[in-house]
Design a protein around this motif. Structure first.
Motif, mmCIF file in Angstrom:
data_model
loop_
_atom_site.group_PDB
_atom_site.id
_atom_site.type_symbol
_atom_site.label_atom_id
_atom_site.label_comp_id
_atom_site.label_asym_id
_atom_site.label_seq_id
_atom_site.Cartn_x
_atom_site.Cartn_y
_atom_site.Cartn_z
ATOM 1 N N GLY A 133 -22.112 10.664 -36.993
ATOM 2 C CA GLY A 133 -21.230 11.731 -37.397
ATOM 3 C C GLY A 133 -19.981 11.140 -37.711
ATOM 4 N N PRO A 134 -18.669 11.674 -37.092
ATOM 5 C CA PRO A 134 -17.562 11.324 -37.251
ATOM 6 C C PRO A 134 -17.420 9.748 -36.847
ATOM 7 C CG PRO A 134 -17.601 13.150 -36.035
ATOM 8 C CD PRO A 134 -19.005 12.677 -36.047
ATOM 9 N N LYS A 135 -16.575 9.037 -37.554
ATOM 10 C CA LYS A 135 -16.190 7.442 -37.582
ATOM 11 C C LYS A 135 -15.453 7.155 -36.541
ATOM 12 C CE LYS A 135 -19.002 7.248 -41.277
ATOM 13 N NZ LYS A 135 -20.241 6.922 -41.147
ATOM 14 N N THR A 136 -14.544 8.156 -36.344
ATOM 15 C CA THR A 136 -13.368 7.710 -35.144
ATOM 16 C C THR A 136 -13.360 8.486 -33.996
ATOM 17 O OG1 THR A 136 -11.700 9.499 -35.947
ATOM 18 C CG2 THR A 136 -11.747 7.243 -36.994
ATOM 19 N N LEU A 137 -12.951 8.137 -32.664
ATOM 20 C CA LEU A 137 -13.013 8.902 -31.576
ATOM 21 C C LEU A 137 -12.298 10.203 -31.757
ATOM 22 C CD1 LEU A 137 -13.475 8.430 -28.523
ATOM 23 C CD2 LEU A 137 -11.357 7.675 -28.047
ATOM 24 N N ASN A 138 -11.342 10.454 -32.286
ATOM 25 C CA ASN A 138 -10.820 11.582 -32.457
ATOM 26 C C ASN A 138 -11.702 12.677 -33.228
ATOM 27 O OD1 ASN A 138 -8.360 13.662 -33.146
ATOM 28 N ND2 ASN A 138 -8.737 13.118 -35.172
ATOM 29 N N GLY A 139 -12.105 12.240 -34.214
ATOM 30 C CA GLY A 139 -13.264 12.876 -34.986
ATOM 31 C C GLY A 139 -14.464 13.482 -33.997
ATOM 32 N N ARG A 196 -17.989 2.732 -33.820
ATOM 33 C CA ARG A 196 -18.852 1.392 -34.061
ATOM 34 C C ARG A 196 -17.628 0.193 -33.181
ATOM 35 N NH1 ARG A 196 -19.866 -1.234 -37.844
ATOM 36 N NH2 ARG A 196 -21.985 -1.817 -37.196
ATOM 37 N N GLU A 197 -16.541 0.092 -33.323
ATOM 38 C CA GLU A 197 -15.842 -0.842 -32.827
ATOM 39 C C GLU A 197 -15.804 -0.617 -31.149
ATOM 40 O OE1 GLU A 197 -13.773 -4.320 -33.378
ATOM 41 O OE2 GLU A 197 -14.871 -3.200 -34.613
ATOM 42 N N ILE A 198 -15.641 0.655 -30.848
ATOM 43 C CA ILE A 198 -15.912 1.067 -29.279
ATOM 44 C C ILE A 198 -17.047 0.445 -28.632
ATOM 45 C CG2 ILE A 198 -15.848 2.762 -27.546
ATOM 46 C CD1 ILE A 198 -13.808 4.525 -29.653
ATOM 47 N N ASN A 199 -18.189 0.808 -29.367
ATOM 48 C CA ASN A 199 -19.615 0.582 -28.917
ATOM 49 C C ASN A 199 -19.712 -1.350 -28.893
ATOM 50 O OD1 ASN A 199 -20.276 3.149 -28.735
ATOM 51 N ND2 ASN A 199 -21.254 3.210 -30.815
ATOM 52 N N LYS A 200 -19.081 -1.537 -29.894
ATOM 53 C CA LYS A 200 -19.326 -3.098 -30.153
ATOM 54 C C LYS A 200 -18.593 -3.831 -29.020
ATOM 55 C CE LYS A 200 -18.637 -4.927 -34.155
ATOM 56 N NZ LYS A 200 -18.239 -5.410 -35.290
ATOM 57 N N LEU A 201 -17.505 -3.493 -28.525
ATOM 58 C CA LEU A 201 -16.333 -4.184 -27.661
ATOM 59 C C LEU A 201 -16.809 -3.909 -26.458
ATOM 60 C CD1 LEU A 201 -12.852 -4.128 -29.567
ATOM 61 C CD2 LEU A 201 -14.716 -5.699 -29.622
ATOM 62 N N LEU A 202 -17.398 -2.693 -26.054
ATOM 63 C CA LEU A 202 -17.645 -1.970 -24.599
ATOM 64 C C LEU A 202 -19.055 -2.111 -24.424
ATOM 65 C CD1 LEU A 202 -14.743 0.642 -24.591
ATOM 66 C CD2 LEU A 202 -14.506 -1.768 -23.912
ATOM 67 N N GLY A 203 -20.021 -2.197 -25.330
ATOM 68 C CA GLY A 203 -21.418 -2.120 -25.148
ATOM 69 C C GLY A 203 -21.653 -0.567 -24.815
ATOM 70 N N TRP A 204 -20.866 0.317 -25.229
ATOM 71 C CA TRP A 204 -21.529 1.671 -25.202
ATOM 72 C C TRP A 204 -22.248 2.226 -26.252
ATOM 73 C CZ3 TRP A 204 -15.954 4.256 -23.626
ATOM 74 C CH2 TRP A 204 -15.531 3.748 -22.351
ATOM 75 N N LYS A 205 -22.642 3.360 -26.251
ATOM 76 C CA LYS A 205 -23.627 3.992 -27.019
ATOM 77 C C LYS A 205 -23.347 5.465 -27.506
ATOM 78 C CE LYS A 205 -27.717 1.345 -25.411
ATOM 79 N NZ LYS A 205 -29.017 1.598 -24.980
ATOM 80 N N LEU A 206 -21.995 5.339 -27.877
ATOM 81 C CA LEU A 206 -21.692 6.616 -28.536
ATOM 82 C C LEU A 206 -22.022 6.923 -29.856
ATOM 83 C CD1 LEU A 206 -17.522 6.319 -27.805
ATOM 84 C CD2 LEU A 206 -19.401 8.085 -26.658
ATOM 85 N N PRO A 207 -22.416 8.096 -30.015
ATOM 86 C CA PRO A 207 -23.244 8.414 -31.255
ATOM 87 C C PRO A 207 -22.336 7.935 -32.720
ATOM 88 C CG PRO A 207 -22.271 10.466 -30.504
ATOM 89 C CD PRO A 207 -22.165 9.462 -29.461
#
Length: 422
Positions: A371-377, A357-368
């Motif tokens: 499911g997992p909460k972190t990039l690692n997951g 969610r933080e990645i999507n918010k800061l970069l404007g991306w649309k990662l799902p």
């Protein structure tokens, strides 16, 4: 009959009827096209015209009934007069046909398309003044309107329409989002973002925004007392969880403002620390943010411990975390995130612990985010196995290159958005 009435009078009467037809046509479009929410606001602000329109729209069947009765009456009368004029000039054979053709085009242009188009574009300019004529006309023709509506409403009931009263304009959440998006410059962009964030609170849980367990800084009573006191004096946080041995064994929450009570003593004990700690406040990880915001207010709390269904600690969430979901980050530059590092080539090196969610918010991306909460997951879920070394993959429009793996954890990855083809 044209000999009984001067042609000038007939032409004048025909022109008047065409204007009346335009009035009824534009009134219908203006009344039905007016913005109900702007109308409601104007009525509540005391606008008499708006209040009159609201009264008329409260029973749309009666409003449409009086408009159509008036419109059909003037159109039929106009057709009769046009036929009389045409017979005078073209005779009994071709006169009626010419009258029908000419009057149809005239009414279509001057009484239908033009006034209705204007009314659709400027509904308030038509609805407000026309309501001053329609309301008394409705009272005058009420018996006829009632009879027409009785038959019409009976037919509607056959199709399952039981209520003809207006006012069913409640907005769904998605419709309200669309209205906020379409407000344009009427609502500043930052305010739009805040309104949309409030609407999204119900779809986000505390598990999505919490500080994860491994990042929680707390006081372990099993540590040396001097180390604990040093931690308290140098802490950058105002509240610290107090636990014994394991974070799952939380004893309380210590507000550093209360720490001054025992720090000023000549002899400080761990019992004194526990005594100043407030009873911990636990939160289920699936609690929606809008519910938790109200719970914080009700419980007079600013921080809570997030636990899973087994009671194990998952992390902690603060009131400030929820407020940031509404108003945005409180930091001065959200692009300088500790876990997201922009590169010169336009890509970003992101730590594995960064939340989606933080990645999507800061970069404007649309990662799902379902499911997992972190990039690692997220990476592990898509690879379906732990990588033995650096690897590349693509998730939607985002390409990822694993850079570093340590202790069964993807610690960093290079990410960039795939360019769309024109």
């Amino acid at each position: 009959m044209s000999d009984d009435f001067p042609l000038g009078l007939l032409f004048g009467l025909l022109a008047t009827l065409i204007l009346l037809s335009a009035f009824f046509s534009s009134s219908e479009t203006g009344m039905m096209s007016i913005n109900r929410y702007r109308l409601s606001h104007s009525a509540q602000s005391g606008n008499r015209n708006a209040k009159r329109v609201v009264r008329l729209l409260s029973r749309p069947d009666r409003l449409i009934g009086v408009i159509l009765i008036g419109n059909n009456f003037v159109n039929n009368l106009a057709a009769s007069i046009a036929t009389i004029i045409a017979i005078h000039y073209f005779g009994d054979v071709s006169g009626p046909a010419i009258a029908t053709a000419v009057l149809t085009i005239t009414i279509l242009i001057f009484s239908e398309v033009t006034p209705k188009t204007y009314a659709a574009i400027k509904p308030e300019r038509i609805a407000y003044p026309s309501s001053m004529a329609l309301e008394p006309l409705l009272k005058l023709l009420y018996p006829l309107v009632w009879l027409v509506n009785m038959v019409s409403n009976s037919l509607l009931r056959l199709f399952g329409v039981k209520s003809v009263e207006g006012g069913g304009d409640n907005l769904t959440r998605d419709e309200l989002r669309t209205i906020v998006h379409e407000a344009g410059t009427l609502i500043p962009y930052r305010h739009q973002a805040m309104l949309l964030s409030i609407l999204d609170l119900e779809n986000v849980t505390v598990n999505d925004i919490m500080v994860p367990r491994h990042e929680v800084l707390g006081i372990d009573l099993d540590d040396d007392l001097d180390a604990i006191l040093t931690q308290i004096r140098t802490s950058q946080h105002t509240r610290l969880p107090v636990y014994k041995g394991d974070i799952n064994n939380i004893i309380g929450m210590l507000h550093l403002r209360n720490a001054a009570r025992f720090l000023s003593r000549d002899e400080v004990t761990k019992a004194a620390i526990v005594q100043e700690a407030r009873e911990p406040y636990f939160i289920p990880e699936s609690t929606p943010l809008h519910t938790q915001l109200l719970n914080f207010q009700k419980q007079k709390r600013r921080i809570g411990i997030v636990v899973d269904e087994y009671g194990d600690v998952e992390g902690l969430v603060t009131l400030e975390d929820i407020l940031e979901e509404i108003v945005g980050e409180f930091t001065t530059d959200v692009l300088e995130d500790d876990e997201i590092h922009r590169q010169d080539d336009g890509s970003h090196v992101i730590e594995g612990t960064a939340t989606i969610r933080e990645i999507n918010k800061l970069l404007g991306w649309k990662l799902p985010t379902d499911g997992p909460k972190t990039l690692n997951g997220l990476i592990l879920e898509h690879l379906e196995a732990f990588p033995e070394g650096p690897a590349c993959l693509q998730i939607g429009a985002t390409r990822l290159e694993i850079l570093e793996i340590r202790d069964n954890l993807i610690t960093s990855a290079r990410c960039w958005q795939k360019q769309k083809r024109r």
